[in-house]
Design a protein around this motif. Structure first.
Motif, mmCIF file in Angstrom:
data_model
loop_
_atom_site.group_PDB
_atom_site.id
_atom_site.type_symbol
_atom_site.label_atom_id
_atom_site.label_comp_id
_atom_site.label_asym_id
_atom_site.label_seq_id
_atom_site.Cartn_x
_atom_site.Cartn_y
_atom_site.Cartn_z
ATOM 1 N N LYS A 1 -0.589 -26.156 21.019
ATOM 2 C CA LYS A 1 -0.427 -26.616 19.648
ATOM 3 C C LYS A 1 -0.017 -25.450 18.755
ATOM 4 O O LYS A 1 -0.482 -24.342 18.913
ATOM 5 N N MET A 2 0.868 -25.714 17.785
ATOM 6 C CA MET A 2 1.260 -24.702 16.809
ATOM 7 C C MET A 2 0.909 -25.251 15.427
ATOM 8 O O MET A 2 1.723 -25.863 14.747
ATOM 9 N N ASN A 3 -0.369 -25.051 15.036
ATOM 10 C CA ASN A 3 -0.817 -25.586 13.752
ATOM 11 C C ASN A 3 -0.467 -24.635 12.611
ATOM 12 O O ASN A 3 0.141 -23.578 12.811
ATOM 13 N N GLY A 4 -0.859 -25.028 11.404
ATOM 14 C CA GLY A 4 -0.501 -24.242 10.219
ATOM 15 C C GLY A 4 -1.045 -22.832 10.259
ATOM 16 O O GLY A 4 -0.364 -21.875 9.843
ATOM 17 N N VAL A 5 -2.279 -22.663 10.739
ATOM 18 C CA VAL A 5 -2.879 -21.331 10.804
ATOM 19 C C VAL A 5 -2.082 -20.425 11.734
ATOM 20 O O VAL A 5 -1.826 -19.262 11.429
ATOM 21 N N LYS A 6 -1.666 -20.966 12.863
ATOM 22 C CA LYS A 6 -0.883 -20.167 13.804
ATOM 23 C C LYS A 6 0.474 -19.785 13.218
ATOM 24 O O LYS A 6 0.971 -18.677 13.436
ATOM 25 N N VAL A 7 1.089 -20.706 12.499
ATOM 26 C CA VAL A 7 2.387 -20.407 11.884
ATOM 27 C C VAL A 7 2.249 -19.271 10.876
ATOM 28 O O VAL A 7 3.060 -18.335 10.850
ATOM 29 N N ILE A 8 1.193 -19.332 10.057
ATOM 30 C CA ILE A 8 0.963 -18.266 9.075
ATOM 31 C C ILE A 8 0.695 -16.934 9.779
ATOM 32 O O ILE A 8 1.231 -15.888 9.401
ATOM 33 N N ALA A 9 -0.141 -16.974 10.828
ATOM 34 C CA ALA A 9 -0.445 -15.761 11.583
ATOM 35 C C ALA A 9 0.813 -15.186 12.226
ATOM 36 O O ALA A 9 1.008 -13.966 12.274
ATOM 37 N N LEU A 10 1.676 -16.060 12.716
ATOM 38 C CA LEU A 10 2.912 -15.616 13.348
ATOM 39 C C LEU A 10 3.831 -14.940 12.341
ATOM 40 O O LEU A 10 4.403 -13.872 12.607
ATOM 41 N N ILE A 11 3.975 -15.534 11.171
ATOM 42 C CA ILE A 11 4.836 -14.955 10.128
ATOM 43 C C ILE A 11 4.293 -13.598 9.681
ATOM 44 O O ILE A 11 5.045 -12.627 9.514
#
Length: 358
Positions: A311-321
């Protein structure tokens, strides 16, 4: 004379970035592939932490091929053109053994962390290694820090911290919340030990080995991996996990052939990664190597979503950026440092030329 000096610096700069780019590709491809294959091993029925630990270092015999086929290169020498004296065999043996033991411990922490975390979560947690390496590099390697580097460390650390408090985590099947937290602790400890290894490797190159050739890189990786593989093998048999391997192979979801292929390709992937790691250490620095390894955060999580359906949830997207931004800051700082070093060298060359003319 000025044109000659400038051309020489441009050539050196080209070689520097070519070697850096090659090692970056090795590191990112090997690390990303190794993590995904490690998760595939667990997802398909593998359960031996010691086997997962062993395959990270057992592929070192492959490095003997380039070691014997590639001609010896000339060593970098000092201003007097005299090569440095060979290091003491006892010192080198101690260094290889200690680094090998640390590597075996770090590999086990990785195996435990990946057992309880998804590949994407593990990759993002590993961003904390940059913060650890910043501390180790400051005390061990005398690394200087600028505002960009400090920003990079803080950003990457915050990115990893987001995942530790993420309630909507993609825990592997059967993993409880407590095991998930234990996996995060193991991943952070893994990052700390890995960072220590990088700094100690750079210190060994600078203070003891005093060589910067491709063969030295391979020798370092071969002997360190040999020690780590021996320790992992002892752990595999000492723990009794070797008795379960036959059952694992027969029950593996991808079949016996798939079981062997996963382990073999994992071995090769981690050796490719290791060459990139050690190469970047002596070409640039341990801190730069650590930052580049965090660039896998931009590859592994995305690849995990596609291949492993993480899963790529919102928290992961923010962490990735945030992780990509932090890595970019340090890469840009390294570019500025390299540009400054070139200008300083050219200025020194011009001064020497003017003195000769007088």
């Amino acid at each position: 004379m000025k044109d000659s000096g400038g051309s020489e610096m441009q050539l050196k700069g080209f070689h520097f970035w070519l070697l850096s780019a090659l090692n970056i590709i090795f590191l990112l491809a090997g690390q990303g592939g190794g993590i995904i294959l490690g998760r595939i091993y667990y997802d398909n029925g593998g359960n031996s932490k010691w086997m997962s630990t062993l395959v990270q270092s057992a592929g070192f015999p492959v490095l003997l091929i380039p070691y014997f086929l590639i001609p010896l290169s000339k060593e970098h020498s000092d201003s007097s053109n005299q090569p440095p004296p060979p290091p003491s065999m006892i010192k080198v043996t101690i260094i290889y053994f200690l680094l090998g033991a640390l590597t075996a411990g770090e590999n086990m922490l990785y195996s435990v962390a990946l057992l309880y975390l998804s590949a994407s979560t593990y990759s993002l947690i590993c961003a904390t290694q940059l913060a650890f390496n910043a501390v180790f590099s400051y005390f061990i390697n005398g690394q200087k820090f600028t505002a960009l580097i400090f920003n990079s460390v803080i950003t990457l650390t915050l990115a990893a911290s987001l995942l530790a408090i993420n309630e909507d985590s993609d825990k592997p099947s059967g993993v409880t919340r407590w095991k998930y937290m234990f996996g995060i602790i193991a991943a952070i400890a893994d990052s700390a030990v890995y960072s220590l290894i990088l700094s100690l490797m750079q210190l060994s190159f600078q203070k003891v080995i005093k060589k910067e050739t491709f063969h030295v890189v391979l020798e370092m990786q071969i002997f360190v991996s040999l020690v780590a593989a021996c320790i992992s093998t002892i752990g595999l048999f000492g723990s009794g996990e070797w008795r379960t391997l036959s059952g694992e192979m027969h029950a593996f979801a991808a079949g016996k052939a798939g079981y062997v292929q996963v382990l073999v390709w994992t071995c090769l992937g981690w050796q490719v990664c290791a060459v990139g790691v050690v190469g970047l250490i002596f070409v640039v620095s341990s801190l730069f190597c650590n930052v580049i390894s965090t660039l896998s955060l931009a590859v592994t999580p995305i690849a995990s979503v596609i291949i492993l359906h993480d899963k790529m949830n919102g928290v992961k997207v923010i962490a990735l950026i945030m992780a990509m931004w932090g890595s970019g800051n340090y890469i840009y700082q390294n570019y500025l440092d390299d540009l400054k070093a070139r200008k300083t060298h050219l200025a020194s060359a011009d001064t020497a030329t003017n003195v000769e003319m007088l």
